[in-house]
Design an enzyme around this catalytic site. Sequence first.
Site, PDB file in Angstrom:
ATOM      1  N   PRO A 235       0.817  -1.219   0.000  1.00 21.52           N
ATOM      2  CA  PRO A 235       0.000   0.000   0.000  1.00 21.52           C
ATOM      3  C   PRO A 235       0.848   1.266   0.000  1.00 21.52           C
ATOM      4  O   PRO A 235       0.370   2.337  -0.383  1.00 21.52           O
ATOM      5  CB  PRO A 235      -0.833  -0.107   1.281  1.00 21.52           C
ATOM      6  CG  PRO A 235      -0.254  -1.208   2.078  1.00 21.52           C
ATOM      7  CD  PRO A 235       0.628  -2.038   1.201  1.00 21.52           C
ATOM      8  N   HIS A 236       2.131   1.143   0.385  1.00 24.87           N
ATOM      9  CA  HIS A 236       3.005   2.318   0.375  1.00 24.87           C
ATOM     10  C   HIS A 236       3.722   2.474  -0.963  1.00 24.87           C
ATOM     11  O   HIS A 236       4.386   3.485  -1.191  1.00 24.87           O
ATOM     12  CB  HIS A 236       4.048   2.217   1.492  1.00 24.87           C
ATOM     13  CG  HIS A 236       3.434   2.168   2.851  1.00 24.87           C
ATOM     14  ND1 HIS A 236       3.003   3.295   3.516  1.00 24.87           N
ATOM     15  CD2 HIS A 236       3.126   1.122   3.649  1.00 24.87           C
ATOM     16  CE1 HIS A 236       2.482   2.941   4.681  1.00 24.87           C
ATOM     17  NE2 HIS A 236       2.532   1.618   4.779  1.00 24.87           N
ATOM     18  N   SER A 291       3.150  -3.450  -7.115  1.00 28.76           N
ATOM     19  CA  SER A 291       4.196  -2.797  -6.321  1.00 28.76           C
ATOM     20  C   SER A 291       5.308  -2.334  -7.245  1.00 28.76           C
ATOM     21  O   SER A 291       5.203  -2.436  -8.462  1.00 28.76           O
ATOM     22  CB  SER A 291       4.777  -3.840  -5.370  1.00 28.76           C
ATOM     23  OG  SER A 291       5.427  -4.860  -6.133  1.00 28.76           O
ATOM     24  N   GLY A 292       6.390  -1.884  -6.602  1.00 28.13           N
ATOM     25  CA  GLY A 292       7.630  -1.685  -7.346  1.00 28.13           C
ATOM     26  C   GLY A 292       8.407  -2.994  -7.401  1.00 28.13           C
ATOM     27  O   GLY A 292       7.832  -4.078  -7.183  1.00 28.13           O
ATOM     28  N   ASP A 293       9.722  -2.877  -7.639  1.00 32.91           N
ATOM     29  CA  ASP A 293      10.536  -4.087  -7.778  1.00 32.91           C
ATOM     30  C   ASP A 293      10.878  -4.733  -6.435  1.00 32.91           C
ATOM     31  O   ASP A 293      11.372  -5.866  -6.402  1.00 32.91           O
ATOM     32  CB  ASP A 293      11.825  -3.754  -8.541  1.00 32.91           C
ATOM     33  CG  ASP A 293      11.524  -3.329  -9.973  1.00 32.91           C
ATOM     34  OD1 ASP A 293      10.707  -4.007 -10.623  1.00 32.91           O
ATOM     35  OD2 ASP A 293      12.070  -2.305 -10.426  1.00 32.91           O
ATOM     36  N   ARG A 392      13.119  11.226  -1.958  1.00 33.25           N
ATOM     37  CA  ARG A 392      12.230  10.318  -2.680  1.00 33.25           C
ATOM     38  C   ARG A 392      11.101  11.072  -3.378  1.00 33.25           C
ATOM     39  O   ARG A 392      10.668  10.698  -4.466  1.00 33.25           O
ATOM     40  CB  ARG A 392      11.669   9.308  -1.675  1.00 33.25           C
ATOM     41  CG  ARG A 392      10.529   8.460  -2.125  1.00 33.25           C
ATOM     42  CD  ARG A 392      10.288   7.378  -1.119  1.00 33.25           C
ATOM     43  NE  ARG A 392      11.290   6.337  -1.231  1.00 33.25           N
ATOM     44  CZ  ARG A 392      11.231   5.375  -2.126  1.00 33.25           C
ATOM     45  NH1 ARG A 392      10.237   5.298  -2.959  1.00 33.25           N
ATOM     46  NH2 ARG A 392      12.168   4.456  -2.189  1.00 33.25           N
ATOM     47  N   ASP A 589      18.775  -5.453  -6.478  1.00 31.05           N
ATOM     48  CA  ASP A 589      17.377  -5.250  -6.878  1.00 31.05           C
ATOM     49  C   ASP A 589      16.784  -4.016  -6.187  1.00 31.05           C
ATOM     50  O   ASP A 589      15.605  -3.996  -5.804  1.00 31.05           O
ATOM     51  CB  ASP A 589      16.525  -6.490  -6.537  1.00 31.05           C
ATOM     52  CG  ASP A 589      16.928  -7.707  -7.363  1.00 31.05           C
ATOM     53  OD1 ASP A 589      17.851  -7.600  -8.191  1.00 31.05           O
ATOM     54  OD2 ASP A 589      16.315  -8.775  -7.183  1.00 31.05           O
TER      55      ASP A 589
HETATM   56  N1  LIG Z   1       3.452  -1.807   4.975  1.00 29.74           N
HETATM   57  C1  LIG Z   1       4.711  -1.494   4.776  1.00 29.74           C
HETATM   58  N2  LIG Z   1       5.367  -0.651   5.585  1.00 29.74           N
HETATM   59  C2  LIG Z   1       6.652  -0.318   5.370  1.00 29.74           C
HETATM   60  N3  LIG Z   1       7.386  -0.780   4.334  1.00 29.74           N
HETATM   61  C3  LIG Z   1       6.799  -1.610   3.488  1.00 29.74           C
HETATM   62  C4  LIG Z   1       5.436  -2.013   3.650  1.00 29.74           C
HETATM   63  N4  LIG Z   1       5.114  -2.846   2.641  1.00 29.74           N
HETATM   64  C5  LIG Z   1       6.225  -2.986   1.891  1.00 29.74           C
HETATM   65  N5  LIG Z   1       7.236  -2.245   2.386  1.00 29.74           N
HETATM   66  C6  LIG Z   1       8.605  -2.100   1.843  1.00 29.74           C
HETATM   67  O1  LIG Z   1       8.607  -1.117   0.822  1.00 29.74           O
HETATM   68  C7  LIG Z   1       9.771  -1.306   0.017  1.00 29.74           C
HETATM   69  C8  LIG Z   1       9.539  -0.831  -1.405  1.00 29.74           C
HETATM   70  O2  LIG Z   1       8.531  -1.576  -2.015  1.00 29.74           O
HETATM   71  P1  LIG Z   1       8.161  -1.416  -3.563  1.00 29.74           P
HETATM   72  O3  LIG Z   1       9.309  -1.773  -4.403  1.00 29.74           O
HETATM   73  O4  LIG Z   1       6.906  -2.124  -3.769  1.00 29.74           O
HETATM   74  O5  LIG Z   1       7.804   0.127  -3.692  1.00 29.74           O
HETATM   75  P2  LIG Z   1       8.326   1.310  -4.592  1.00 29.74           P
HETATM   76  O6  LIG Z   1       7.315   2.374  -4.586  1.00 29.74           O
HETATM   77  O7  LIG Z   1       8.762   0.904  -5.947  1.00 29.74           O
HETATM   78  O8  LIG Z   1       9.594   1.744  -3.791  1.00 29.74           O
HETATM   79  P3  LIG Z   1      11.110   1.743  -4.249  1.00 29.74           P
HETATM   80  O9  LIG Z   1      11.320   3.052  -4.912  1.00 29.74           O
HETATM   81  O10 LIG Z   1      11.839   1.559  -2.956  1.00 29.74           O
HETATM   82  O11 LIG Z   1      11.330   0.562  -5.169  1.00 29.74           O
HETATM   83  C9  LIG Z   1      10.120  -2.786   0.162  1.00 29.74           C
HETATM   84  O12 LIG Z   1      11.416  -2.871   0.727  1.00 29.74           O
HETATM   85  C10 LIG Z   1       9.093  -3.345   1.156  1.00 29.74           C
HETATM   86  O13 LIG Z   1       9.646  -4.241   2.097  1.00 29.74           O
END
Ligand SMILES: Nc1ncnc2c1ncn2[C@@H]1O[C@H](COP(=O)(O)OP(=O)(O)OP(=O)(O)O)[C@@H](O)[C@H]1O
Length: 624
Positions: A235-236, A291-293, A392, A589
């Site tokens: 969700p984040h 999600s992201g990667d 970010r 990654d």
């Molecule tokens: N509920 C949560 N609270 C905090 N961190 C979380 C939660 N769910 C997932 N994460 C963490 O968020 C990180 C990034 O996840 P994701 O790749 O899906 O997002 P993103 O928007 O692409 O971010 P990034 O730019 O870091 O790749 C992962 O390391 C994951 O463990």
Amino acid sequence: MVVQKKLRAILTDEGVLIKSQSHHMFNKHGQLRSGDSLSLLSCLSCLDDGTLSSDGGSFDEDDSLELLPLNTTIPFNRILNAKYVNVGQKGFNNGKISSNPFQTENLSSSSENDDVENHSLSNDKAPVSESQSFPKKDKWDTKTNTVKVSPDDSQDNSPSLGIKDNQQLIELTFAVPKGHDVIPQKLTLLIDHVSRKSRANTGEENISSGTVEEILEKSYENSKRNRSILVIINPHGGKGTAKNLFLTKARPILVESGCKIEIAYTKYARHAIDIAKDLDISKYDTIACASGDGIPYEVINGLYRRPDRVDAFNKLAVTQLPCGSGNAMSISCHWTNNPSYAALCLVKSIETRIDLMCCSQPSYMNEWPRLSFLSQTYGVIAESDINTEFIRWMGPVRFNLGVAFNIIQGKKYPCEVFVKYAAKSKKELKVHFLENKDKNKGCLTFEPNPSPNSSPDLLSKNNINNSTKDELSPNFLNEDNFKLKYPMTEPVPRDWEKMDSELTDNLTIFYTGKMPYIAKDTKFFPAALPADGTIDLVITDARIPVTRMTPILLSLDKGSHVLEPEVIHSKILAYKIIPKVESGLFSVDGEKFPLEPLQVEIMPMLCKTLLRNGRYIDTEFESM
Ligand SMILES: Nc1ncnc2c1ncn2[C@@H]1O[C@H](COP(=O)(O)OP(=O)(O)OP(=O)(O)O)[C@@H](O)[C@H]1O
């Protein structure tokens, strides 16, 4: 009494060709009549041009609105579902046949979740005067938004409904572009069809048994129908937009394609590792990371830690619906950064095995080595990727700024590097690329118990059907496939080469990867192939003047940086890197890894994923 006019269609090799009554969609100049109607049908025209063609036509997410030829084909690669319509059933105009291809479909009605957007095309109104576009006796009904025709229509051979013996009333659901997305649309068609297959199998008179099945077979020719998907949503992810992106853009396509979906939300960092470690693998065939990667990385590593990891990697395909800020997996595998198009790719993709990379460092190698699907990096890019987290909010720009800043400062990241080469020179690399680029195009071939070094020849073009796949797939991997060939506890093997210390003492970028895109517009590994059994290596050093480094960095979007003489580009099987700096990090990654010696080796074809047309996005490396 009025009977709403039906659209007649026939099956062709390419799709469902809408034949008659099409004059109702056009004015006397052959132009479509309304804005949204235009977008629906012009999109079909584009699709007919092969924008999602099975031979790899490129997506055009901004399909231009063109005028249509009168006969429009709904290509099989856009058809999500088909079913017979029971004439007289509830919602079918009390037995009258609807002709309106623009009829609204409230997708949220099939949804358990109120967040699902209603992709209504209900603003489609009849935009032109009736006299301009319709035969005199036919009328546009502004209430129902349909064309009403008199019952003595010449097409109508049946006294009440006009359905002939060789016709079937079929509701098609197919994907049409709308704005930047693709959405499901329904259309009821009277299809004239005598399936060759039906004739062969069931006799000429039994036409009805085959039409829908034939449409579905052709629509899912190389792919699995009705997937059982566990969707893991961070969700984040994507600055908090991941859930909404999934529910509004990806979910409608998956639901309308007949996929069974369960959703799990990550509640804490690294939760996806635990989800993958504990899930019931018998319930799903696909894990889709909305999600992201970061989440696919965690899922792969969670599956790896299971006692039944062999079964888990044989059963489950891991894929991404791009809802994060870094969506390299989707860009490389689905050829798109858009969640709705990625969902379409998910249902249409070819299930294919890709290589992973296994990473070992002293602080965790005795517990679990880490599997990496995307990349490992040290130096300028690792610092810029991870250490710009605090900005970010700037999005991907922050990464580019970080890289540029560190390069201009002339920062160096001394280290020692040992490499086991597969193709050392750029010439050898090109030969390797050309020899391997088509080898894994196509479906999986399930050779029981292949050795870990089996050649990617195992992957041959569509020579196995879906049911055979399912029966044989559990035998595809065995525990040997997970064994390390080069454990870090042993000395560096003799046939590994130590890189010139003049170079490695001045290193700026050390980047190894398995997918062509590491981020949107960053084609860092243009020669990466899904299952060629090698890792791509790219290195630069601080002896390259800034005036030369600038064009190199500026060509990352095209991928032509690897051609520059100052850039090292090789295919390798394994490596060890020993950093010689006081502080810093590795990025694996996109995750932060400790500043310790890192040893990595290729793990051939370990992971099932979904690749559009069975291959990565075309990087044009061949013609570079
Ligand atoms: N509920 C949560 N609270 C905090 N961190 C979380 C939660 N769910 C997932 N994460 C963490 O968020 C990180 C990034 O996840 P994701 O790749 O899906 O997002 P993103 O928007 O692409 O971010 P990034 O730019 O870091 O790749 C992962 O390391 C994951 O463990």
